[in-house]
Structures are given as C-alpha cells and as structure tokens.
Enzyme design. Structure first.
Site, mmCIF file in Angstrom:
data_model
loop_
_atom_site.group_PDB
_atom_site.id
_atom_site.type_symbol
_atom_site.label_atom_id
_atom_site.label_comp_id
_atom_site.label_asym_id
_atom_site.label_seq_id
_atom_site.Cartn_x
_atom_site.Cartn_y
_atom_site.Cartn_z
ATOM 1 N N CYS A 165 26.674 -47.664 -40.242
ATOM 2 C CA CYS A 165 27.154 -47.282 -38.424
ATOM 3 C C CYS A 165 26.469 -48.036 -38.253
ATOM 4 O O CYS A 165 27.286 -48.176 -36.884
ATOM 5 C CB CYS A 165 26.813 -45.575 -38.555
ATOM 6 S SG CYS A 165 26.925 -45.170 -36.265
ATOM 7 N N CYS A 189 24.841 -37.752 -39.241
ATOM 8 C CA CYS A 189 25.474 -37.433 -38.361
ATOM 9 C C CYS A 189 26.528 -36.294 -38.021
ATOM 10 O O CYS A 189 26.702 -35.546 -37.966
ATOM 11 C CB CYS A 189 25.832 -38.868 -37.108
ATOM 12 S SG CYS A 189 26.794 -40.134 -38.030
#
EC number: 2.8.1.13
Length: 389
Positions: free
Chosen positions: A100, A196
C-alpha cells in the site's frame, strides 16, 4: 514570497494531524488530502472511514488548512488487495501495508498531489529522509519504538525526493503532548492497528469472505495426523492460537505451533514447543526485491535485517544466489543466530545501522536440524538456497 506547497496525507489520526500542524507552523502552504482506499458500504460495523473523514475536517478547520478527499479504492483493489488474496491462496502470509505504501500512499497519492501543484508530500509515518551527495536515504525514526521504515522499504529515489516525514525526529509521547496543547479534537484518539481494510473484525472471518475453506490433514513432523485444518490460507507460520489443539494431550504437553505447509498435499504441519527446530531458520531466500538506492549491497555485505515488524535487527550476511537471472530478483540472508518463524510472504528488510537499504519478499527459509527440513510452500526454492550457502 510564494510559500512552498506540501500536501499532507491525513487519516483522521493524531500523527497525520500533528504533521499538518507542524508544517503549517513552519510556514508551508499546507493542503490536507484524505485517502479513501476501501469501499466500506457493507462494513459499517468495522470500518471507521466516515468518522475518520469527520475528524480530518475538524482538524483542518482548527489549524486553518484546506482539505479534500480522494477515492483510491479502485487502485487499491487492483494493486494491493488482489495481490493480498493471491498470496494467501498460495499459502503465504503477505503484508499489504508494505505494498500500500509503495503503490498507493507514495504513488497514486504522490501523483495526485503533484497535480495540485505541490512541491512535496508529507505523511505521519515515523521515519526520516536524508539527502546526501545528491542521493536520498531512508532512515529509522528517532523513536525506535515507533519506527516504520520496515513498511517503507520499497520507496525509491523519486518517491523519497518528494517526501517529508516531520515526525521522524519526534518521540510519540511528544506528538501526543503537542496534540493536546493545541487542542486537536482527536488528541486522545487511539492509534489504528492491524490491516487497514480489515479493521477490528476477526481476520479469519474476513478472509473467508473471499477465499473458500479447503479442509485437510494436520500432521506432526513424523507424519502423525492429529487433527484437521480448515484451509492452509487461514494459518501462518508460528501461529499458536486458533489451530484447535489447545486441549491436546499428545506429545510433550507444550503448546502447538504452525510450522509448515505442504501445498501439494494440502497438509498443515504443527510442532510442539516454541523453540522446535522446524520453527528456527538461519538462512532465507527473498524475491521481488526493491532497493532504496536503486542497487543491492555487495555480495557478502554484513548488515542487520528484520523479517517482521518491531523485530530487533538481526545480524546477517547478504548474498546473491546464482539463479540464472541477470536482474537481481532474489537475494539470500545468512543469520548469525537462528530466527524464529521466518514466514514466506513477509518482508525481509535490510539495515546498515540507521539506514534502511530495502528488501524483498521472503520465498523460502531453511529450517530444522541437519537432515530435517520442514515442507514449505516455497519448497521449490530449496535449490536456490543451497546455491546461496
């Protein structure tokens, strides 16, 4: 005089909020950018995106900066989440936060920030960037207990040249003090933990939404079947909880740990005892490499390495296996001391003191005593490791 524009990635948390305030105080033209990386329409019980955005707006109003939201959910699913599922399907344990950072926070976000005429971007990560002789180095944070360079090791020269980490020189306790002193509405907000897009939900439940169960035998090193697993994707090396053997009276009576996976036979191997030989490795091979400086260390270079976040640097030597590849896609590490539960799919990150050199994705780790090697999902790389020795 025109102020230099910095776009700050704001998550609604304390770290990114203080980052924005610090830069505003230093005279920068600060713009906040809130990234939505996951479509959470069906996940209201676990995802906090709506509240995070409310917190970002409140902080921006307090410190006097403009803020906007941008949706990177499509890019995230294509570049990060799809790879996450592929790795778990193959029996490995990926770290999506590493990908990410490289693909979203310091690529898609950086590109968007540049379209806003920004000179730099900034985030609330705990790390440092140092320019020396025209090159950029990624350094550990001053507060080693919060250092996040492990997750940032895939950043390249172009990305680092446009990046600021204002919290890199500040201890976390001071960040909390600043937040309270300036009256940030989120000053007491808890730090986010875990992956997340999963939030606080049970990981196995989330994974089962995308990957089917595939039961198979659970065996000991001598081949004895002592149970059944629900699917290799749902277990990771070194796992103790959730394997269904807590009450087993077999063997020594010590706790059971996941030690290996045999993809071909859909077998999960478990061992007893934290320091069982199948859980200890002195050598590994990593692939899909990325070097901060753009090139690898010299063969035989002595360095430190982490095979998981928050691990102390482990002394080792760097090697480049002769795999018939000219692009340096793989490297080997030989550790001075055995490492526990080295896990395929996780990142092996190299350090020269405070400097993060880069790293790669662990493909194979040699385990066991002489003549005793645990089966592994990456068993095909055993030959590569032999070349690295």
């Amino acid at each position: 005089m025109t102020k230099r524009r910095v776009v700050v990635g704001m998550s609604g948390g304390v770290d990114s909020s203080v980052t924005a305030w610090l830069l505003k105080e230093q005279g920068y033209d600060v713009v906040g950018l809130f990234m939505k990386n996951w479509e959470d329409d069906d996940d209201g019980e676990y995802c906090s995106t709506r509240q995070d955005w409310i917190d970002v707006v409140s902080v921006a109003d307090l410190i006097g900066i403009d803020v906007e939201a941008v949706n990177f959910a499509a890019e995230y699913k294509d570049r990060v989440f799809a790879e996450f599922l592929r790795e778990y399907s193959a029996g490995r344990t990926p770290n999506p936060d590493v990908l990410c950072n490289a693909e979203i926070k310091f690529k898609a976000f950086l590109d968007h920030a540049m379209s806003l005429d920004a000179e730099m971007i900034a985030t609330g990560h705990y790390a440092r960037v140092r320019e020396r002789d025209g090159r950029f180095e990624l350094l550990k944070a001053f507060d080693h207990t919060k250092d996040q360079s492990y997750f940032l090791h895939r950043l390249n020269q172009a990305q680092l040249s446009k990046t600021m980490f204002p919290l890199g020189e500040i201890p976390k306790t001071k960040v909390r003090e600043i937040a309270a002193q300036i009256g940030l509405p989120n000053a007491k907000k808890k730090d986010s933990t875990g992956i997340c897009f999963i939030g606080e939900r049970p990981f196995r439940d989330f994974l089962n939404r995308y990957l089917p169960t595939k039961p198979g035998p659970m065996k000991t090193p001598d081949g004895k079947v002592i149970g059944e697993h629900i699917g290799l994707a749902f277990y990771t090396f070194g796992q103790r909880k959730g394997i269904g053997l807590g009450g087993s009276k077999d063997g020594s009576g010590e706790p059971w740990f996941v030690a290996a996976k045999d993809i071909a036979s859909n077998t999960l191997y478990v061992v007893q005892g934290h320091d069982h030989p199948w859980l200890l490795s002195r050598q590994l091979v990593a692939g899909n490499v990325s070097w901060v400086a753009g090139e690898p260390p010299a063969d035989g270079f002595s360095c430190g390495a982490k095979t998981r976040y928050r691990q102390a640097d482990a002394a080792c030597s760097f090697g480049r296996p002769a795999l018939g590849r000219a692009d340096g896609e793989r490297f080997s590490l030989t550790f001075d001391d055995a490492q526990w539960a080295v896990t395929p799919g996780q990142s092996a990150v190299l350090y020269d003191g405070e400097i993060c050199l880069g790293g790669g994705i662990i493909e194979f780790a040699a385990t066991g005593q002489p003549g005793q090697t645990a089966p592994a999902a990456a068993a095909g790389h055993a030959g590569a490791l032999a070349e690295a020795r």
